[in-house]
Design a protein around this motif. Structure first.
Motif, short mmCIF file in Angstrom:
data_model
loop_
_atom_site.label_atom_id
_atom_site.label_comp_id
_atom_site.label_asym_id
_atom_site.label_seq_id
_atom_site.Cartn_x
_atom_site.Cartn_y
_atom_site.Cartn_z
N GLN A 130 26.55 7.03 16.35
CA GLN A 130 25.84 5.78 16.08
C GLN A 130 25.22 5.18 17.34
O GLN A 130 24.01 4.89 17.37
CB GLN A 130 26.79 4.77 15.45
N VAL A 134 22.00 7.94 17.51
CA VAL A 134 21.09 7.25 16.58
C VAL A 134 20.37 6.08 17.25
O VAL A 134 19.14 5.99 17.21
CB VAL A 134 21.85 6.77 15.33
N GLU A 135 21.13 5.18 17.88
CA GLU A 135 20.51 3.97 18.42
C GLU A 135 19.83 4.20 19.77
O GLU A 135 18.70 3.74 19.99
CB GLU A 135 21.57 2.87 18.55
N TRP A 142 21.34 1.28 12.98
CA TRP A 142 22.68 1.82 12.82
C TRP A 142 22.98 2.45 11.46
O TRP A 142 23.79 3.38 11.40
CB TRP A 142 23.72 0.74 13.14
N PHE A 144 21.54 4.61 9.84
CA PHE A 144 21.23 6.05 9.83
C PHE A 144 22.43 6.89 10.28
O PHE A 144 22.52 8.07 9.94
CB PHE A 144 20.03 6.34 10.74
N ALA A 145 23.35 6.29 11.03
CA ALA A 145 24.54 7.02 11.46
C ALA A 145 25.36 7.46 10.26
O ALA A 145 25.96 8.53 10.25
CB ALA A 145 25.38 6.15 12.39
#
Length: 207
Positions: A130, A134-135, A142, A144-145
């Protein structure tokens, strides 16, 4: 001229690939000892994440408030799991849920293994995936994690577990984003205890 892969790119690629192998081994190869295989796998994932990306430690925010705030997130995760369980029963897709209950034994070390799983998954999935991947790397939000958390469960060969993992991942990612890894870690452990031992959803009445 294209830029070659740097050290951080290689570390990310290595860490990102690890759970696909370890989850496959835990769910498919060592299914008869799933709980302990999963505990060993997640501890390895957490150790590697913290070793290769020590800044993950900065996302642990130790306070009484953050511990207490884990309870609403654990409760929300339980409610969503129960609602999902009802749906799988009526759709005839509950095999994956029963699998989890079948392979989690009631043994002296079971609670320790569950604690290790809950505490170890968070620095990897909510810390590395995350925060770092992702970030920071992908520049995405977040939630999308949770998508990656769901996708890795495809190795189970079950249709429901990836979706259940995605929903659970949303709740844990929200907890980590709002309050940090202490909150998501405690929520994860509490949820495991309640869902598997205290109030198993398979024992609750169906509407």
């Amino acid at each position: 001229m294209a830029r070659g892969l740097g050290d951080e790119d290689l570390k990310i690629a290595f860490l990102f690939a690890i759970p696909y192998l370890l989850f496959f081994l835990s769910f498919r190869v060592f299914a008869s000892r799933f709980l302990y295989a999963m505990a060993a796998s997640t501890v390895a994932m957490a150790a590697l994440s913290l070793k290769l990306f020590p800044t993950i430690k900065n996302f642990y925010r130790f306070s009484a408030k953050n511990v207490v705030m884990s309870l609403p997130f654990a409760g929300l995760a339980y409610l969503l799991f129960y609602l999902g369980w009802i749906g799988t029963v009526y759709l005839g897709l509950s095999r994956g849920v029963y699998f989890i209950y079948d392979v989690v034994p009631r043994e002296p070390f079971s609670l320790l293994a569950l604690t290790l799983i809950g505490l170890s998954e968070e620095p990897y999935w909510r810390g590395f995936v995350q925060r770092v991947f992702v970030e920071k790397r992908l520049k995405l939000e977040w939630p999308f994690a949770a998508l990656f958390y769901g996708i890795v469960h495809l190795v189970t060969g079950d249709l429901v577990l990836p979706l259940a993992a995605f929903v659970f991942g949303i709740v844990m990612s929200w907890a980590a984003e709002r309050y940090g890894l202490v909150t998501s870690s405690v929520a994860h452990v509490v949820w495991l205890y309640v869902i598997l031992y205290v109030i198993p959803v398979i024992r609750l009445p169906l509407p």
